[in-house]
Design a protein around this motif. Sequence first.
Motif, PDB file in Angstrom:
ATOM      1  N   ASN A  64      36.277  48.066  24.083  1.00  0.00           N
ATOM      2  CA  ASN A  64      35.314  47.809  25.159  1.00  0.00           C
ATOM      3  C   ASN A  64      34.520  49.062  25.491  1.00  0.00           C
ATOM      4  O   ASN A  64      33.309  49.007  25.681  1.00  0.00           O
ATOM      5  CB  ASN A  64      36.028  47.328  26.430  1.00  0.00           C
ATOM      6  CG  ASN A  64      36.434  45.871  26.332  1.00  0.00           C
ATOM      7  OD1 ASN A  64      35.964  45.146  25.466  1.00  0.00           O
ATOM      8  ND2 ASN A  64      37.310  45.443  27.216  1.00  0.00           N
ATOM      9  N   LEU A  67      40.819  41.849  27.906  1.00  0.00           N
ATOM     10  CA  LEU A  67      41.519  42.497  29.020  1.00  0.00           C
ATOM     11  C   LEU A  67      42.643  41.628  29.568  1.00  0.00           C
ATOM     12  O   LEU A  67      43.652  42.139  30.050  1.00  0.00           O
ATOM     13  CB  LEU A  67      40.536  42.858  30.141  1.00  0.00           C
ATOM     14  CG  LEU A  67      39.613  44.048  29.850  1.00  0.00           C
ATOM     15  CD1 LEU A  67      38.715  44.317  31.051  1.00  0.00           C
ATOM     16  CD2 LEU A  67      40.404  45.299  29.494  1.00  0.00           C
ATOM     17  N   TYR A  98      30.606  48.897  25.152  1.00  0.00           N
ATOM     18  CA  TYR A  98      29.752  48.889  26.350  1.00  0.00           C
ATOM     19  C   TYR A  98      29.182  50.260  26.701  1.00  0.00           C
ATOM     20  O   TYR A  98      28.724  50.478  27.806  1.00  0.00           O
ATOM     21  CB  TYR A  98      30.521  48.273  27.524  1.00  0.00           C
ATOM     22  CG  TYR A  98      30.970  46.869  27.217  1.00  0.00           C
ATOM     23  CD1 TYR A  98      30.055  45.934  26.714  1.00  0.00           C
ATOM     24  CD2 TYR A  98      32.290  46.454  27.381  1.00  0.00           C
ATOM     25  CE1 TYR A  98      30.444  44.644  26.395  1.00  0.00           C
ATOM     26  CE2 TYR A  98      32.693  45.154  27.068  1.00  0.00           C
ATOM     27  CZ  TYR A  98      31.761  44.261  26.575  1.00  0.00           C
ATOM     28  OH  TYR A  98      32.146  42.986  26.259  1.00  0.00           O
ATOM     29  N   SER A 137      34.799  37.707  23.685  1.00  0.00           N
ATOM     30  CA  SER A 137      35.368  36.404  24.046  1.00  0.00           C
ATOM     31  C   SER A 137      35.808  36.344  25.505  1.00  0.00           C
ATOM     32  O   SER A 137      36.081  35.283  26.032  1.00  0.00           O
ATOM     33  CB  SER A 137      36.596  36.139  23.166  1.00  0.00           C
ATOM     34  OG  SER A 137      37.601  37.086  23.484  1.00  0.00           O
ATOM     35  N   ARG A 172      33.422  37.131  31.234  1.00  0.00           N
ATOM     36  CA  ARG A 172      32.526  38.142  30.670  1.00  0.00           C
ATOM     37  C   ARG A 172      31.462  38.472  31.715  1.00  0.00           C
ATOM     38  O   ARG A 172      30.853  37.566  32.301  1.00  0.00           O
ATOM     39  CB  ARG A 172      31.819  37.618  29.409  1.00  0.00           C
ATOM     40  CG  ARG A 172      32.775  37.193  28.294  1.00  0.00           C
ATOM     41  CD  ARG A 172      32.091  37.245  26.955  1.00  0.00           C
ATOM     42  NE  ARG A 172      31.927  38.624  26.524  1.00  0.00           N
ATOM     43  CZ  ARG A 172      30.918  39.043  25.768  1.00  0.00           C
ATOM     44  NH1 ARG A 172      30.008  38.205  25.376  1.00  0.00           N
ATOM     45  NH2 ARG A 172      30.831  40.319  25.423  1.00  0.00           N
ATOM     46  N   GLY A 173      31.246  39.740  31.947  1.00  0.00           N
ATOM     47  CA  GLY A 173      30.266  40.157  32.949  1.00  0.00           C
ATOM     48  C   GLY A 173      28.852  39.734  32.549  1.00  0.00           C
ATOM     49  O   GLY A 173      28.501  39.759  31.368  1.00  0.00           O
TER      50      GLY A 173
HETATM   51  P1  ADP Z   1      34.928  40.893  26.189  1.00  0.00           P
HETATM   52  O1  ADP Z   1      34.740  42.360  25.977  1.00  0.00           O
HETATM   53  O2  ADP Z   1      35.246  40.138  24.964  1.00  0.00           O
HETATM   54  O3  ADP Z   1      33.788  40.290  26.965  1.00  0.00           O
HETATM   55  P2  ADP Z   1      37.238  41.589  27.817  1.00  0.00           P
HETATM   56  O4  ADP Z   1      38.292  40.710  28.355  1.00  0.00           O
HETATM   57  O5  ADP Z   1      37.651  42.690  26.929  1.00  0.00           O
HETATM   58  O6  ADP Z   1      36.192  40.641  27.127  1.00  0.00           O
HETATM   59  O7  ADP Z   1      36.480  42.195  29.057  1.00  0.00           O
HETATM   60  C1  ADP Z   1      36.088  41.329  30.120  1.00  0.00           C
HETATM   61  C2  ADP Z   1      34.819  41.843  30.751  1.00  0.00           C
HETATM   62  O8  ADP Z   1      35.102  43.065  31.452  1.00  0.00           O
HETATM   63  C3  ADP Z   1      33.694  42.204  29.807  1.00  0.00           C
HETATM   64  O9  ADP Z   1      32.962  41.074  29.401  1.00  0.00           O
HETATM   65  C4  ADP Z   1      32.886  43.147  30.653  1.00  0.00           C
HETATM   66  O10 ADP Z   1      32.120  42.414  31.588  1.00  0.00           O
HETATM   67  C5  ADP Z   1      33.941  43.902  31.436  1.00  0.00           C
HETATM   68  N1  ADP Z   1      34.324  45.185  30.802  1.00  0.00           N
HETATM   69  C6  ADP Z   1      35.484  45.481  30.184  1.00  0.00           C
HETATM   70  N2  ADP Z   1      35.500  46.753  29.773  1.00  0.00           N
HETATM   71  C7  ADP Z   1      34.320  47.282  30.131  1.00  0.00           C
HETATM   72  C8  ADP Z   1      33.736  48.588  30.006  1.00  0.00           C
HETATM   73  N3  ADP Z   1      34.376  49.593  29.413  1.00  0.00           N
HETATM   74  N4  ADP Z   1      32.483  48.768  30.525  1.00  0.00           N
HETATM   75  C9  ADP Z   1      31.827  47.761  31.137  1.00  0.00           C
HETATM   76  N5  ADP Z   1      32.329  46.522  31.303  1.00  0.00           N
HETATM   77  C10 ADP Z   1      33.560  46.282  30.809  1.00  0.00           C
END
Ligand code: ADP
Length: 246
Positions: free
Chosen positions: A150, A213, A154, A209, A197-198
């Motif tokens: 991530n 996390l 990101y 997906s 997902r943000g």
């Molecule tokens: P994915 O990366 O597949 O969307 P994750 O479960 O890994 O799903 O993360 C969930 C959400 O948390 C991401 O879609 C994002 O919105 C946010 N997120 C996680 N890690 C980060 C990061 N390092 N920087 C910014 N947003 C993050």
Amino acid sequence: MIQKSSNLKKNKQGEAGQSPQMDFIALTAHQLKKPLSEIKLSLQMLLDGDFGEITKEQKNFIERILERNETLICLVGDLLDMYQIGDKKTPYRLIPVDVEDLIASILIFEQDEVKKKKINLRFEKPGQKNKKVMLDREKMRIALQNIIDNAVKYTKEGGNIKITLDSGQKELKIKIEDSGIGIPEDQKEKIFTKFFRGANVIRVNAAGSGLGLFIAKNIIEAHRGKIWFESNENQGSAFSVSLPIE
Ligand code: ADP
């Protein structure tokens, strides 16, 4: 094919005690894995000009298909991880693990993307002070890899990532800081929920997906550890993990 599938079902059912619906999802994900990798390889060959020169327009189009295919590969991988771990605690095979070593082995797989995006990645290790922790190495690899992935995903081109490892008397702390797009205030409480997902990441990065996390938290808590984060939108995020030292 049929034989392979039934093997998967038999092994995993015993391990994780999953529901029939989850068995079906895992089975489907398992069957999708290979064709998706083959599609990726073929598209990559087309892009590399292995079948003759391609125009700029064709290149853009293939790149978009590759991106969508990558989303599917990600989803399939996460569904399989989720199946292995299950929502409830499953038997973990704990062995003494050198976490510094584990992180270093994860970073090898990030090298290409880090290079491509010209990210400055630093890994600060505690050296002699490092202690081994009782972990299920493969499961913890999935958890830490999801968090590090991530950070790389990101963080924009030319950004920074710092990973620090700090071992105290009772716990080992891992912090993964990035200068990426950050997490909007109104989305923070949903970060560890399944399929979340943000909105800001959907805009900038299609692959993902929303399971990474959720899976990571599950694994870390099954080790009696904790995961938390601090983040500011457009400035960056810092994910911390603490693991008890036996
Ligand atoms: P994915 O990366 O597949 O969307 P994750 O479960 O890994 O799903 O993360 C969930 C959400 O948390 C991401 O879609 C994002 O919105 C946010 N997120 C996680 N890690 C980060 C990061 N390092 N920087 C910014 N947003 C993050």
